[in-house]
Write an enzyme that holds these catalytic residues in place. Structure first.
Site, mmCIF file in Angstrom:
data_model
loop_
_atom_site.group_PDB
_atom_site.id
_atom_site.type_symbol
_atom_site.label_atom_id
_atom_site.label_comp_id
_atom_site.label_asym_id
_atom_site.label_seq_id
_atom_site.Cartn_x
_atom_site.Cartn_y
_atom_site.Cartn_z
ATOM 1 N N GLN A 264 2.400 -6.083 5.327
ATOM 2 C CA GLN A 264 2.795 -5.768 3.939
ATOM 3 C C GLN A 264 4.000 -6.037 3.756
ATOM 4 O O GLN A 264 4.897 -6.455 4.308
ATOM 5 C CB GLN A 264 2.380 -4.313 3.823
ATOM 6 C CG GLN A 264 0.842 -3.843 3.972
ATOM 7 C CD GLN A 264 0.619 -2.436 3.703
ATOM 8 O OE1 GLN A 264 1.467 -1.684 3.277
ATOM 9 N NE2 GLN A 264 -0.618 -1.941 3.919
ATOM 10 N N TYR B 261 -6.902 -9.868 10.540
ATOM 11 C CA TYR B 261 -5.660 -9.609 11.253
ATOM 12 C C TYR B 261 -5.680 -10.383 12.678
ATOM 13 O O TYR B 261 -6.518 -10.196 13.349
ATOM 14 C CB TYR B 261 -5.380 -7.998 11.393
ATOM 15 C CG TYR B 261 -5.227 -7.306 10.059
ATOM 16 C CD1 TYR B 261 -3.858 -7.267 9.607
ATOM 17 C CD2 TYR B 261 -5.897 -6.769 9.248
ATOM 18 C CE1 TYR B 261 -3.453 -6.723 8.440
ATOM 19 C CE2 TYR B 261 -5.701 -6.120 8.259
ATOM 20 C CZ TYR B 261 -4.413 -6.181 7.633
ATOM 21 O OH TYR B 261 -4.311 -5.262 6.712
ATOM 22 N N ASN C 98 -12.215 -1.353 -1.630
ATOM 23 C CA ASN C 98 -11.416 -1.999 -0.589
ATOM 24 C C ASN C 98 -12.152 -1.719 0.673
ATOM 25 O O ASN C 98 -12.577 -0.577 1.125
ATOM 26 C CB ASN C 98 -10.037 -1.448 -0.602
ATOM 27 C CG ASN C 98 -9.229 -2.039 0.742
ATOM 28 O OD1 ASN C 98 -8.933 -2.852 0.627
ATOM 29 N ND2 ASN C 98 -9.252 -1.016 1.682
ATOM 30 N N GLU C 99 -12.426 -2.791 1.479
ATOM 31 C CA GLU C 99 -13.034 -2.427 2.917
ATOM 32 C C GLU C 99 -14.231 -1.539 2.897
ATOM 33 O O GLU C 99 -14.323 -0.603 3.498
ATOM 34 C CB GLU C 99 -11.833 -1.904 3.938
ATOM 35 C CG GLU C 99 -10.902 -3.126 4.286
ATOM 36 C CD GLU C 99 -10.097 -3.015 5.428
ATOM 37 O OE1 GLU C 99 -10.291 -1.874 5.942
ATOM 38 O OE2 GLU C 99 -9.330 -3.676 5.552
ATOM 39 N N GLU D 56 -5.648 -9.240 2.860
ATOM 40 C CA GLU D 56 -5.002 -8.702 3.753
ATOM 41 C C GLU D 56 -5.022 -9.560 5.111
ATOM 42 O O GLU D 56 -6.205 -10.053 5.369
ATOM 43 C CB GLU D 56 -5.720 -7.289 4.166
ATOM 44 C CG GLU D 56 -5.286 -6.372 3.213
ATOM 45 C CD GLU D 56 -5.876 -4.874 3.618
ATOM 46 O OE1 GLU D 56 -5.781 -4.481 4.829
ATOM 47 O OE2 GLU D 56 -6.240 -4.055 2.553
ATOM 48 N N GLU E 191 0.786 -1.192 0.053
ATOM 49 C CA GLU E 191 0.126 -0.030 0.109
ATOM 50 C C GLU E 191 0.978 1.142 -0.052
ATOM 51 O O GLU E 191 2.184 1.202 0.360
ATOM 52 C CB GLU E 191 -0.856 -0.073 1.349
ATOM 53 C CG GLU E 191 -1.891 1.044 1.390
ATOM 54 C CD GLU E 191 -3.008 0.897 2.325
ATOM 55 O OE1 GLU E 191 -3.984 1.540 2.300
ATOM 56 O OE2 GLU E 191 -2.602 0.044 3.005
#
Length: 527
Positions: free
Chosen positions: A380, A275, A207-208, A331, A68
């Site tokens: 990332q 996550y 995204n999201e 992610e 990102e």
């Protein structure tokens, strides 16, 4: 007069013998106690059976990565102002990075591609209001990203702007990227130095969208997806693979509403983000200063990925029983507090042996669900979250997580093998989780690779694997471990956590017996 024993011995004469026997008894009790402690310190044997029948292919794209425009991932990471860092490129080529996602993340829904094309000194300067409120000079844009992918030999995965963009903007970007004929946008690409189209297939529609991508409801987003997808066209030689913005973690209602309302015939994948956390969102804990309590919590959080994949896949099966739409975990990784002294909006964190164990465990889960999981992206690649690489000016180091991807690259495009595993528990604080996890595959040359993870930080394990139907003439292995789960690689000690050869696997009749150290990852190759 002193009394005698019945056999005539005086009592004084047997007292030394009593003391001697008491000592012997004490020594025996101590030996028994030590033996018990040793037994408790070593885990019970783990049994694994592996089916000789090859299952679905493990998509190489499961081993993808995410870069990102955030903190020091692009700027001061891949990009040094006017060129791409080739030391980073060479390191990533070694682990065969298959796909790279960009420009976000949350940044994607405030990114306008025209701001970052053309002469660099004429590009629009913008403010990254999502990550750190810093000014972006946009010297790294579409051309630079696709040049990076070309150097890596990987496929690009571009996240389009739904939050602040329009279907026209996304459609124009696709034409700029993929059209080989004559048009104003195709000619603009040529004017900017690229004659032939890049033929980018993987494309995220937002995204999201449930959060930073627009705070939408799943029903509203599904209608937006249908609208955008209608104007995203496949150009000759570039079949479009659209990926819908999926759920946050265990929001199964989002997946249900999405699968019910989107058009599946033009959907290649549905994303999910998850996550690993060792603490509450507001205080996730340090990346380096933690005890076994936070270690255990992180490993338990990591193992929830199994449930996340299973439950989202079950919903997808209702609407897509032939599994044509892939689950895209684009992610994932551990998220800790930023390192002290760094910009908290840059999400810079160190990378420990704990993080490597999380990576190995997560990849095993993906390998075992390759019928539905078709792509993933670790968050990332450089200097952000669970990074593969950390940089300091012109220096770089490889993190423990990098070495996991180096170990596991053998699974890319191999056929999965179904395994059954009987694992002991790793117990802590009245709670318990499985201590061992594994996955296996057979490559195109017939070699079998078995990846094993022991997350117990204090107990070694003996793993017994049945060899029936598996090659066993030549057995080799590598291991990743270290003295403490908090061990990290630093610029002064860049190889503290590194791969070494593994000699703890021996044949025992029809079985392979593997002696795994505590807190370790082992990759076995059977030929």
């Amino acid at each position: 007069m002193k009394s005698s024993t019945p056999n005539g011995m005086k009592r004084d004469s047997i007292r030394p013998l009593n003391r001697y026997f008491k000592r012997i008894k004490g020594f025996l009790l101590l030996a028994a106690l030590l033996a018990t402690c040793s037994f408790l310190h070593a885990q019970q044997p783990v049994s694994i059976s592996i089916s000789d029948t090859s299952g679905p292919q493990i998509s190489r794209n499961i081993y993808g990565h995410f870069s990102e425009d955030l903190g020091r991932c692009i700027y001061d990471g891949f990009w040094t102002g006017d060129h791409i860092r080739m030391d980073i490129v060479e390191a990533l080529k070694k682990i065969k990075v298959p796909v790279l996602r960009w420009p976000g993340g949350c940044y994607a829904d405030q990114y306008h591609w025209r701001d970052a094309i053309g002469p660099r000194d004429q590009r629009k300067a913008t403010v990254n209001t999502t990550w750190g409120m810093v000014t972006e000079d946009n010297s790294f844009g579409t051309h630079e990203f696709l040049e990076l992918c070309g150097l890596l030999g990987c496929e690009p995965y571009i996240a389009g702007n739904v939050g602040t963009g329009t279907p026209e903007e996304m459609s124009n970007w696709l034409e700029y990227l993929n059209y080989d004929g004559k048009s104003t946008l195709a000619n603009l690409r040529r004017q900017n130095g690229r004659d032939k189209p890049w033929k980018v297939s993987f494309w995220g529609v937002g995204n999201e969208s449930w959060g930073c991508g627009g705070s939408m409801t799943p029903e509203f987003y599904a209608m937006q997806y249908r609208r955008y997808a209608e104007f995203c066209k496949s150009y000759p030689g570039a079949p479009l693979k659209l990926i819908a913005s999926g759920a946050n973690s265990d929001d199964y209602n989002w997946t249900e509403a999405l699968m019910k309302n989107i058009t599946l015939w033009n959907t290649w994948g549905v994303s999910v983000h998850y996550y690993t956390l060792a603490g509450p969102w507001e205080h996730k804990g340090s990346a380096t200063q933690f005890g076994e309590d936070l270690y255990f919590k992180a490993m338990k959080s990591c193992l929830k990925m199994e449930e996340i994949v299973n439950k989202h896949a079950a919903i997808m099966d209702k609407y897509d029983p032939k599994k044509k739409v892939g689950l895209v975990v684009d992610e994932w990784g551990i998220w800790t507090d930023a390192e002290p002294g760094s910009n908290p909006g840059f999400l810079y964190q160190q990378n420990s042996l704990r993080d490597a164990l999380i990576a190995g465990t997560t990849l095993n889960i993906f390998n075992n669900h390759t019928d539905r999981v078709k792509m993933a992206a670790l968050a990332q690649t450089v200097n952000v979250l669970q990074a593969l690489i950390l940089t300091e000016k012109d220096k770089m180091l490889l993190t423990p997580t990098y070495h996991v991807f180096d170990l596991y690259k053998v699974h890319q495009d191999a056929h999965s093998l179904v395994l059954k595993l009987n694992s002991p528990d790793y117990a802590y604080g009245g709670d318990k989780i499985p201590a061992v996890n594994a996955s296996a595959s057979r490559d195109s040359l017939g070699a079998v690779h078995i990846s094993l993870v022991n997350i117990d930080p204090s107990k070694k394990v003996t793993v017994r694997i049945g060899l029936q139907g598996l090659p066993s003439k030549n057995i080799q292995g590598q291991v990743l471990t270290s003295g403490k789960f908090t061990d990290v690689n630093t610029f002064s000690q860049p190889d503290k956590v590194h791969l070494t050869s593994f000699s703890g696997a021996k044949k025992d009749g029809g079985d392979l017996v593997v002696e795994m150290p505590a807190e370790s990852i082992v990759m076995l190759e059977l030929k």
